[in-house]
Design a protein around this motif. Sequence first.
Motif, PDB file in Angstrom:
ATOM      1  N   ARG A 159     -16.495  16.833 -30.739  1.00 28.59           N
ATOM      2  CA  ARG A 159     -15.440  15.970 -31.270  1.00 28.59           C
ATOM      3  C   ARG A 159     -14.077  16.184 -30.615  1.00 28.59           C
ATOM      4  N   ILE A 160     -13.767  17.364 -30.120  1.00 27.10           N
ATOM      5  CA  ILE A 160     -12.447  17.551 -29.504  1.00 27.10           C
ATOM      6  C   ILE A 160     -12.380  16.842 -28.149  1.00 27.10           C
ATOM      7  N   LYS A 219     -19.783  24.469 -25.130  1.00 25.73           N
ATOM      8  CA  LYS A 219     -19.756  24.384 -26.590  1.00 25.73           C
ATOM      9  C   LYS A 219     -18.373  24.861 -27.046  1.00 25.73           C
ATOM     10  N   PRO A 220     -17.803  24.226 -28.067  1.00 32.49           N
ATOM     11  CA  PRO A 220     -16.438  24.600 -28.489  1.00 32.49           C
ATOM     12  C   PRO A 220     -16.250  26.099 -28.739  1.00 32.49           C
ATOM     13  N   ASP A 245      -9.427  27.621 -35.234  1.00 32.11           N
ATOM     14  CA  ASP A 245     -10.466  28.304 -36.007  1.00 32.11           C
ATOM     15  C   ASP A 245     -11.248  29.282 -35.130  1.00 32.11           C
ATOM     16  N   LYS A 253     -19.715  29.537 -41.130  1.00 31.52           N
ATOM     17  CA  LYS A 253     -19.863  29.676 -39.679  1.00 31.52           C
ATOM     18  C   LYS A 253     -18.829  30.679 -39.157  1.00 31.52           C
ATOM     19  N   ILE A 277     -14.638  24.114 -42.366  1.00 28.43           N
ATOM     20  CA  ILE A 277     -13.628  23.146 -41.954  1.00 28.43           C
ATOM     21  C   ILE A 277     -13.657  21.955 -42.916  1.00 28.43           C
ATOM     22  N   SER A 311     -11.820  18.115 -43.065  1.00 32.48           N
ATOM     23  CA  SER A 311     -10.924  17.175 -42.376  1.00 32.48           C
ATOM     24  C   SER A 311     -10.614  16.031 -43.341  1.00 32.48           C
TER      25      SER A 311
END
Length: 206
Positions: free
Chosen positions: A10-11, A51-52, A72, A114, A154, A156
């Motif tokens: 998503r980023i 991967k983020p 995060d 997570k 998280i 949002s």
Amino acid sequence: MLTIAMPKGRIFAEALELLQKAGYTLPAEFAESRKLMMEVPEENMRFILAKPMDVVTYVEHGVADLGIAGKDVMMEEERDVYELLDLKISKCHLAVAGLPNGRMPQIAPRVATKYPNIASSYFREQGEQVEIIRLNGSIELAPLIGLADRIVDIVSTGRTLKENGLVELEKIADVTSRLIVNPVSYRIKDEEVDVLVCRLSEVIPQ
Ligand SMILES: Nc1ncnc2c1ncn2[C@@H]1O[C@H](COP(=O)(O)OP(=O)(O)OP(=O)(O)O)[C@@H](O)[C@H]1O
Ligand SMILES: O=P(O)(O)OC[C@H]1O[C@H](OP(=O)(O)OP(=O)(O)O)[C@H](O)[C@@H]1O
């Protein structure tokens, strides 16, 4: 040449848009391609897609000079990288959530997340001893199925909590994506890095 580690997921789209707004010409196939490494010789840049959670690892090891990572991820593990800019994209926050009226048991309450380090230090600061259950996703499932009494995750829009009948109980921290740099790259490629930082600073959303 600067190597930049970009987070998949998503980023990515928001980060790409920011780079384009900053005047960088990136190949059109960048957003659709399955390629994980792409050179942009006209910009003297190379991008890798990770991967983020792994972006910071590539930057820390110096195989990428710079990267874009969520706050995060930076909070979860202390890593040897510098944070250069708050890009103010992918805004969300970390929170504790649970079932409405779901009581924390006195003995060994379980928290699914997570983010085991963030969760354990948060509850330690609150003076609560908890058992951390590490999951990789679909965290909201844990209280529904009886795996945990609370989650740390998280939030949002709040839609995932709502659709699963959960409520936010405590906010832990605001989260946005950050531009990070390897300390050695920052020293030896300072001019190139400064140019990127200046150009991005001008287009960061307020
Ligand atoms: N719902 C959300 N809205 C906005 N930003 C989010 C949201 N969830 C996560 N983020 C931010 O985006 C980053 C990457 O999240 P993303 O879900 O793309 O990766 P991930 O958690 O590794 O997912 P996956 O393992 O499903 O690929 C997170 O580290 C966080 O900073
Ligand atoms: O408040 P919302 O807008 O609903 O967003 C929050 C959700 O987004 C993230 O999950 P993601 O979509 O990354 O899926 P995951 O469960 O695989 O981590 C996060 O872990 C929440 O579950």
